[in-house]
Design a protein around this motif. Structure first.
Motif, PDB file in Angstrom:
ATOM      1  N   TRP A   1       0.847  -1.210   0.000  1.00  0.00           N
ATOM      2  CA  TRP A   1       0.000   0.000   0.000  1.00  0.00           C
ATOM      3  C   TRP A   1       0.875   1.250   0.000  1.00  0.00           C
ATOM      4  O   TRP A   1       0.581   2.219  -0.693  1.00  0.00           O
ATOM      5  CB  TRP A   1      -0.946   0.035   1.197  1.00  0.00           C
ATOM      6  N   LEU A   2       1.956   1.249   0.800  1.00  0.00           N
ATOM      7  CA  LEU A   2       2.839   2.407   0.864  1.00  0.00           C
ATOM      8  C   LEU A   2       3.521   2.651  -0.483  1.00  0.00           C
ATOM      9  O   LEU A   2       3.619   3.789  -0.941  1.00  0.00           O
ATOM     10  CB  LEU A   2       3.887   2.224   1.970  1.00  0.00           C
ATOM     11  N   TYR A   3       3.956   1.582  -1.134  1.00  0.00           N
ATOM     12  CA  TYR A   3       4.603   1.736  -2.428  1.00  0.00           C
ATOM     13  C   TYR A   3       3.623   2.237  -3.485  1.00  0.00           C
ATOM     14  O   TYR A   3       3.937   3.145  -4.259  1.00  0.00           O
ATOM     15  CB  TYR A   3       5.250   0.423  -2.893  1.00  0.00           C
ATOM     16  N   VAL A   4       2.418   1.650  -3.496  1.00  0.00           N
ATOM     17  CA  VAL A   4       1.397   2.093  -4.469  1.00  0.00           C
ATOM     18  C   VAL A   4       1.054   3.562  -4.231  1.00  0.00           C
ATOM     19  O   VAL A   4       0.897   4.332  -5.176  1.00  0.00           O
ATOM     20  CB  VAL A   4       0.138   1.209  -4.380  1.00  0.00           C
ATOM     21  N   ASP A   5       0.967   3.954  -2.962  1.00  0.00           N
ATOM     22  CA  ASP A   5       0.601   5.336  -2.626  1.00  0.00           C
ATOM     23  C   ASP A   5       1.719   6.337  -2.900  1.00  0.00           C
ATOM     24  O   ASP A   5       1.456   7.474  -3.280  1.00  0.00           O
ATOM     25  CB  ASP A   5       0.203   5.447  -1.147  1.00  0.00           C
ATOM     26  N   THR A   6       2.985   5.918  -2.662  1.00  0.00           N
ATOM     27  CA  THR A   6       4.083   6.890  -2.744  1.00  0.00           C
ATOM     28  C   THR A   6       5.121   6.577  -3.818  1.00  0.00           C
ATOM     29  O   THR A   6       5.804   7.488  -4.275  1.00  0.00           O
ATOM     30  CB  THR A   6       4.829   6.985  -1.394  1.00  0.00           C
ATOM     31  N   GLY A   7       5.304   5.299  -4.141  1.00  0.00           N
ATOM     32  CA  GLY A   7       6.357   4.912  -5.075  1.00  0.00           C
ATOM     33  C   GLY A   7       7.753   5.114  -4.499  1.00  0.00           C
ATOM     34  O   GLY A   7       8.748   5.024  -5.218  1.00  0.00           O
ATOM     35  N   ASP A   8       7.843   5.372  -3.218  1.00  0.00           N
ATOM     36  CA  ASP A   8       9.109   5.711  -2.559  1.00  0.00           C
ATOM     37  C   ASP A   8       9.724   4.462  -1.923  1.00  0.00           C
ATOM     38  O   ASP A   8       9.282   4.015  -0.863  1.00  0.00           O
ATOM     39  CB  ASP A   8       8.850   6.787  -1.505  1.00  0.00           C
ATOM     40  N   THR A   9      10.741   3.902  -2.562  1.00  0.00           N
ATOM     41  CA  THR A   9      11.362   2.689  -2.031  1.00  0.00           C
ATOM     42  C   THR A   9      12.154   2.940  -0.752  1.00  0.00           C
ATOM     43  O   THR A   9      12.319   2.028   0.062  1.00  0.00           O
ATOM     44  CB  THR A   9      12.269   2.031  -3.093  1.00  0.00           C
ATOM     45  N   GLU A  10      12.638   4.158  -0.548  1.00  0.00           N
ATOM     46  CA  GLU A  10      13.352   4.466   0.696  1.00  0.00           C
ATOM     47  C   GLU A  10      12.394   4.383   1.881  1.00  0.00           C
ATOM     48  O   GLU A  10      12.769   3.906   2.956  1.00  0.00           O
ATOM     49  CB  GLU A  10      14.018   5.839   0.625  1.00  0.00           C
ATOM     50  N   LYS A  11      11.152   4.834   1.702  1.00  0.00           N
ATOM     51  CA  LYS A  11      10.152   4.704   2.777  1.00  0.00           C
ATOM     52  C   LYS A  11       9.887   3.233   3.087  1.00  0.00           C
ATOM     53  O   LYS A  11       9.728   2.852   4.238  1.00  0.00           O
ATOM     54  CB  LYS A  11       8.846   5.402   2.393  1.00  0.00           C
ATOM     55  N   ILE A  12       9.860   2.407   2.042  1.00  0.00           N
ATOM     56  CA  ILE A  12       9.651   0.972   2.237  1.00  0.00           C
ATOM     57  C   ILE A  12      10.829   0.382   3.006  1.00  0.00           C
ATOM     58  O   ILE A  12      10.652  -0.410   3.929  1.00  0.00           O
ATOM     59  CB  ILE A  12       9.498   0.234   0.876  1.00  0.00           C
ATOM     60  N   ALA A  13      12.037   0.778   2.644  1.00  0.00           N
ATOM     61  CA  ALA A  13      13.233   0.276   3.332  1.00  0.00           C
ATOM     62  C   ALA A  13      13.225   0.676   4.804  1.00  0.00           C
ATOM     63  O   ALA A  13      13.531  -0.145   5.680  1.00  0.00           O
ATOM     64  CB  ALA A  13      14.492   0.800   2.643  1.00  0.00           C
ATOM     65  N   ARG A  14      12.858   1.931   5.091  1.00  0.00           N
ATOM     66  CA  ARG A  14      12.791   2.388   6.492  1.00  0.00           C
ATOM     67  C   ARG A  14      11.704   1.642   7.254  1.00  0.00           C
ATOM     68  O   ARG A  14      11.901   1.253   8.414  1.00  0.00           O
ATOM     69  CB  ARG A  14      12.568   3.897   6.555  1.00  0.00           C
ATOM     70  N   LEU A  15      10.552   1.441   6.610  1.00  0.00           N
ATOM     71  CA  LEU A  15       9.463   0.696   7.255  1.00  0.00           C
ATOM     72  C   LEU A  15       9.916  -0.726   7.562  1.00  0.00           C
ATOM     73  O   LEU A  15       9.703  -1.232   8.674  1.00  0.00           O
ATOM     74  CB  LEU A  15       8.221   0.682   6.354  1.00  0.00           C
ATOM     75  N   SER A  16      10.554  -1.371   6.620  1.00  0.00           N
ATOM     76  CA  SER A  16      11.027  -2.745   6.798  1.00  0.00           C
ATOM     77  C   SER A  16      12.041  -2.850   7.941  1.00  0.00           C
ATOM     78  O   SER A  16      11.979  -3.761   8.765  1.00  0.00           O
ATOM     79  CB  SER A  16      11.644  -3.247   5.495  1.00  0.00           C
ATOM     80  N   THR A  17      12.969  -1.899   8.008  1.00  0.00           N
ATOM     81  CA  THR A  17      13.953  -1.891   9.096  1.00  0.00           C
ATOM     82  C   THR A  17      13.272  -1.673  10.442  1.00  0.00           C
ATOM     83  O   THR A  17      13.591  -2.352  11.424  1.00  0.00           O
ATOM     84  CB  THR A  17      15.008  -0.790   8.844  1.00  0.00           C
ATOM     85  N   GLY A  18      12.337  -0.745  10.488  1.00  0.00           N
ATOM     86  CA  GLY A  18      11.600  -0.496  11.729  1.00  0.00           C
ATOM     87  C   GLY A  18      10.826  -1.723  12.179  1.00  0.00           C
ATOM     88  O   GLY A  18      10.804  -2.068  13.365  1.00  0.00           O
ATOM     89  N   ILE A  19      10.197  -2.403  11.227  1.00  0.00           N
ATOM     90  CA  ILE A  19       9.453  -3.622  11.558  1.00  0.00           C
ATOM     91  C   ILE A  19      10.393  -4.666  12.140  1.00  0.00           C
ATOM     92  O   ILE A  19      10.076  -5.314  13.142  1.00  0.00           O
ATOM     93  CB  ILE A  19       8.713  -4.168  10.320  1.00  0.00           C
ATOM     94  N   PHE A  20      11.564  -4.822  11.523  1.00  0.00           N
ATOM     95  CA  PHE A  20      12.537  -5.797  12.034  1.00  0.00           C
ATOM     96  C   PHE A  20      12.831  -5.556  13.509  1.00  0.00           C
ATOM     97  O   PHE A  20      12.743  -6.467  14.329  1.00  0.00           O
ATOM     98  CB  PHE A  20      13.836  -5.748  11.227  1.00  0.00           C
TER      99      PHE A  20
END
Length: 116
Positions: free
Chosen positions: A45-64
């Protein structure tokens, strides 16, 4: 508005599927619930909404980092239930312990210079 409705419906179907599967088999329900489907959906959803892979990377790290303290819930809940506490009391206590674990983890990460 239609897009948001589709996101809510799809995510809700997943939650219902886990609870229905768990009625038939605790192992199968646990298997489905343990797959990080919510995280994957959030990333999509975040990628579809923003297309920002850096936000995805930060989200993934935070989830970890935050998965670790979330394990407190899955350790404390069965202990409290098997100790004879009421379900809702056990759940509330487990959630409170988990919130405390989140604060401890955020403190430790901050002290280690890790940004979440």
């Amino acid at each position: 508005m239609l897009y948001a409705t589709i996101k809510v419906l799809l995510t809700s179907v997943l939650v219902v599927a886990v609870s229905e599967a768990a009625k038939r088999s605790a192992l199968f329900g646990a298997l489905i619930a343990s797959i990080p489907l919510t995280s994957v959906l959030a990333m999509i959803w975040l990628y579809v909404d923003t297309g920002d892979t850096e936000k995805i990377a930060r989200l993934s790290t935070g989830i970890f980092w935050l998965v670790l303290p979330s394990l407190v819930l899955f350790i404390s809940l069965p202990i409290l239930l098997r100790g004879g506490l009421d379900f809702y009391v056990s759940l509330a206590a487990s959630i409170a312990l988990t919130v405390g674990a989140y604060f401890v983890m955020l403190y430790v990460l901050g002290a280690a210079g890790i940004e979440v």
